[in-house]
Structure formats: C-alpha cells, structure tokens
Design an enzyme around this catalytic site. Structure first.
Site, PDB file in Angstrom:
ATOM      1  N   ASP A  84     -43.017 -20.691 -41.343  1.00 23.58           N
ATOM      2  CA  ASP A  84     -41.633 -20.228 -41.213  1.00 23.58           C
ATOM      3  C   ASP A  84     -40.825 -21.247 -40.428  1.00 23.58           C
ATOM      4  OD1 ASP A  84     -43.302 -19.325 -38.958  1.00 23.58           O
ATOM      5  OD2 ASP A  84     -41.449 -18.436 -38.182  1.00 23.58           O
ATOM      6  N   GLU A 147     -43.724 -17.434 -36.497  1.00 18.86           N
ATOM      7  CA  GLU A 147     -43.730 -18.055 -35.173  1.00 18.86           C
ATOM      8  C   GLU A 147     -42.329 -18.094 -34.572  1.00 18.86           C
ATOM      9  OE1 GLU A 147     -43.356 -21.145 -32.124  1.00 18.86           O
ATOM     10  OE2 GLU A 147     -42.385 -21.096 -34.075  1.00 18.86           O
TER      11      GLU A 147
END
Length: 467
Positions: A84, A147
């Site tokens: 991500d 994250e």
C-alpha cells in the site's frame, strides 16, 4: 556466483518494479474481498501471481497480506514489506503511476516506500536459489497492504496464526540498522472547559496529528467590554515567546470578538524538543489574561503539567536509558467542544523501561489534576541486543557490500518492524541520502536498487545458513 546472478536479473527486476508501481494502491474504504480498498487488493493479487511465476510458493492471507516462499526447513527467515502507498498528492513532474525510468532513476508513488524493496526481496531470494545455494531455513517475503494506515494487515497475519520468522528485517526505513525503537503511548485527554465571567473563549483549535508538535493554534475570545478587548490586543502585541514563535490578534468590534493565532514550529512527535508547541505558547499568554473558572484552570494546569517541557518531568515520568535516551512528550492536537477541552499527548519512552513504569505515575498525575483519559493506545518498545545473531548478520552483509561500518541506530519513531517479532528495520535508504518518500516525484536510483539487492541476498544467506 550469487553476485553475478543478481546482476543478471537487473533488467527483469527494474521492469517488474515499474509494473508494480503502475498499480495505484492507496488505501481506501473496505469493499467485498478488499478490506483496505480495491487498490491494495489489486496490488496484492498482482504480486502473488508474479511471485508464483518466479517459482515461489505463495499464500493470500485473508486479502490483507500475502507471502512468497522458497526453500526447505523447519524455520523461516523473512523480508517484511508493504504494497500500500500514500496518496500521490500534487506537484509531480512525471506521472506518479507511470514507473518512468529517467536518468538512472525510477519514478512513481511507492517505488521506494515500499514496493521497490518488496520486489528487491523477491529477486534476492530468487537469485539465492537459482545459484544452487542449499540453506537450512526457508526464505519468505511477506507483504502487507495497510502499513500506511495502521498496519492492521500484520496484526491480522499474526492473529490468524501465520508462521512467524526466526529472524528477519523490514527494508522500510534506513540503513544501517535500527536496533532499538522507543515504546509509544498516545492519550486523548480532556478537562472541563465551561465558560464563566464576561471574558470567554468561544473556540480553541490547533494541530494536525498526535505525533506532530502543534505548530499553530487559533482561539476566539469574546468580551462585551471594549476596554478589555483592547487589553487583550495590547497584551498580544507585547507578548514575547520562544524564538521562532509569534502571536497575532485581530478584533471584530461589532461581534465583540478577538481572534488570536499563535504559531510555533512543527517537529516529529519523536523529537518534540526540535519544535515549538503553539499550545504551550498560547497557554503562557492566556495565563496572563486570568480567565475565570474552568477555562482559566485549563490553561493553568496545562502550563503546570506540560507547558514547554518535552521530557515529562512535571507529569512525573521523566526517565532515560543509555540505549535510546530520554522519554519525550508531545502535545499534538487541541479542541474545545461540549464544555470540555480535549488534547492529545504522545509519549515515547526508553526501550529498557516497562509500560507500567510510565502509566502508573502518569495516570496518578492525571487523576490528581482532574484530567480524564478519553482514549489510549500503546506500542511496545523494540530492542534487539547488539550481540544477537540477527544484528551480527545484518552488520556483516552491510559492511561487505558498502565497505562502511554498520552503525546501530536507536530511534523514537516506530517502524514496520514492531508488527512482527524477531524483526528489525534495515534499509533501504543509505546514510546521507535525501530521497523523497511521501512527497512529489518519489524515486529510487537503479544503482541503489541493485546495491540493496546484493545486501539483501547476503543477509538472507547469513540468516538462513548454508547447509
């Protein structure tokens, strides 16, 4: 042999990284089969398919994370990364999702944070096994998809009972080696703030996040008496605060309001001593106005317990250790609503201390001063002893490739390593480099990509051990 294998994979690695960057994987609202949004799920699917084509065994962990593995053995060692990315933002001179290669640099959101290091990990592992090196442990590349928004991906990975590494590293920070990360406590606190008397605060709001020193705060004061409003204006003009701070005041005579804007200086919550807290400055000014009742009490208590301090001394939690230094305290956000003033307190405590050593005296101080804890979160410290096999392996590989000593770093921030046991942060940015991560024109040089590949391969062989 291993080094040559890595070099031979250069073009394939660069092409794969470009393809990965071309998938926008900003976290979004949950969708069916995509807990963190469609973008991260698409990136996860693509990476798993690509790893399978490389010859890895793979697994999708509940659509929140995945892994790719090679080798045999009862234990595994890991590279931990994430797919991500943060939003692209504005100001790019190239397509943020283009993966453009220009003048030896690959550009794109996520190329360095953290899709690039994930791809490097895959190719480093592939090179090891293509070289015919027999190892005692399996090598696994683990990739999360949340994250940037809280690391719920790795929390779920652990909760569902996925295998934990015997040792590993996350290339999501900087070199050489971050072996110690302070514990983190973040509180949302409140005090009663009912108005009384003719001089009253109508609004109070400032800050952007709990982990950033409050750089600006705005307050609106009302008083029907013109002479009192003038007294506020005169006091604001005469106020002298820390160097770098400033206070402006503007009067709306028709509405009987004086608007105050206090400016300090931002800093990361792990180093609040480098900033100037605007709320501390405003409290210093407001104490001179002698507001009545709960509003006056709020500023007086704030100055007494926190004020300009960043070491928690007046909160009864000042402490330090030789590994990571002193405890720090940062006030990030403030707001008044429904008769209460709410603010955040972000504490980073030394790695050799226990959480209860801070929470015990801290909660007692809150109770003695009428402060209510609205919410609290915590993250334990991370400390990997310098003599551990993991640290020694990382040092050896780093020095062999770079020729530089692998200095051990202790930080106040928290890295992805905290989400997984037996893992520390290691790379990918070298000392002195100034790559943009969460800014426009994020990029990574091909030279540094290949240097990272050589380091990762050496570390993985050291950790997995030759038979």
């Amino acid at each position: 042999m291993l080094s040559q294998k890595i070099d031979a994979m250069k073009d394939e690695l660069i092409a794969a990284l470009q393809e990965s960057v071309r998938i926008p994987s900003v976290g979004g609202d949950p969708e069916e089969g995509a807990p963190f949004g469609a973008g991260p799920r698409k990136s996860l699917d693509w990476t798993l398919v690509f790893a399978e084509k490389m010859g890895f065994r793979t697994k999708n962990v509940e659509n929140v994370a995945g892994w790719a593995e090679m080798g045999e053995g009862d234990e595994m060692v890991a590279v931990l990364g994430h797919l991500d990315v943060v939003p692209e933002g504005k100001g790019w001179t190239v397509d943020p999702w283009g993966g453009e290669l220009k003048d030896g640099m690959i550009y794109g959101r996520g190329v360095l944070d953290n899709k690039g290091p994930v791809m490097v990990g895959l190719f480093a592992a592939k090179a090891i096994f293509d070289s015919g090196i027999a190892l005692k442990r399996r090598i696994r590349v683990i990739f999360g998809t949340n994250e940037e928004r809280g690391s719920k991906c790795m929390k779920r990975y652990v909760e569902v009972g996925e295998e934990l590494p015997a040792a590993g590293f996350t290339p999501d920070a900087e070199y050489p080696i971050i072996y110690a990360e302070k514990g983190i406590l973040t509180y949302t606190l409140s005090l009663p703030f009912a108005a009384s008397g003719e001089m009253k605060l109508l609004s109070l709001e400032g800050g952007v996040a709990a982990n950033v020193v409050m750089a600006e705060v705005k307050a609106e004061i009302t008083d029907p008496r013109p002479e009192c409003r003038q007294r506020i204006m005169d006091a604001a003009a005469a106020w002298k605060g820390p160097e770098g701070s400033s206070l402006s005041a503007a009067e709306d005579a028709a509405q009987h309001i004086v608007t105050l804007e206090m400016k300090g200086h931002p800093a990361h919550g792990s180093t609040p001593e480098k900033g100037i807290n605007a709320l501390a400055c405003l409290a210093d000014f407001m104490n001179g106005l002698r507001l009545k009742g709960e509003q006056g009490d709020f500023f007086a208590r704030f100055s007494k317990l926190i004020g300009f301090e960043t070491n928690g001394a007046s909160l009864a939690v000042a402490m330090n250790d030789d590994v990571s230094g002193a405890l720090t305290a940062c006030v990030g956000v403030v707001k008044i609503a429904n008769g209460r003033a709410t603010f955040t307190l972000n504490i980073r405590y030394p790695v050799t201390k226990k959480e209860k050593e801070i929470t015990g005296p801290l909660l007692e101080t809150f109770a003695q001063n009428g402060i209510t804890v609205e919410s609290a979160t915590s993250a334990n410290p991370l400390y990997m002893p310098p003599e551990s096999r993991l640290i020694k392996a990382l040092q050896k590989a780093y020095t062999e490739v770079t020729g530089e000593e692998a200095e051990l770093l202790a930080i106040g921030g928290g890295t992805y390593a905290k989400t997984m046991p037996n893992v520390v942060a290691f790379g990918p940015v070298f000392p002195g480099q100034t790559y943009k991560i969460h800014e426009e024109d994020e990029c990574w040089s091909v030279e540094d990509i290949m240097k990272n590949a050589h380091i990762m391969a050496k570390v993985l062989v050291e950790l997995a051990e030759r038979k």
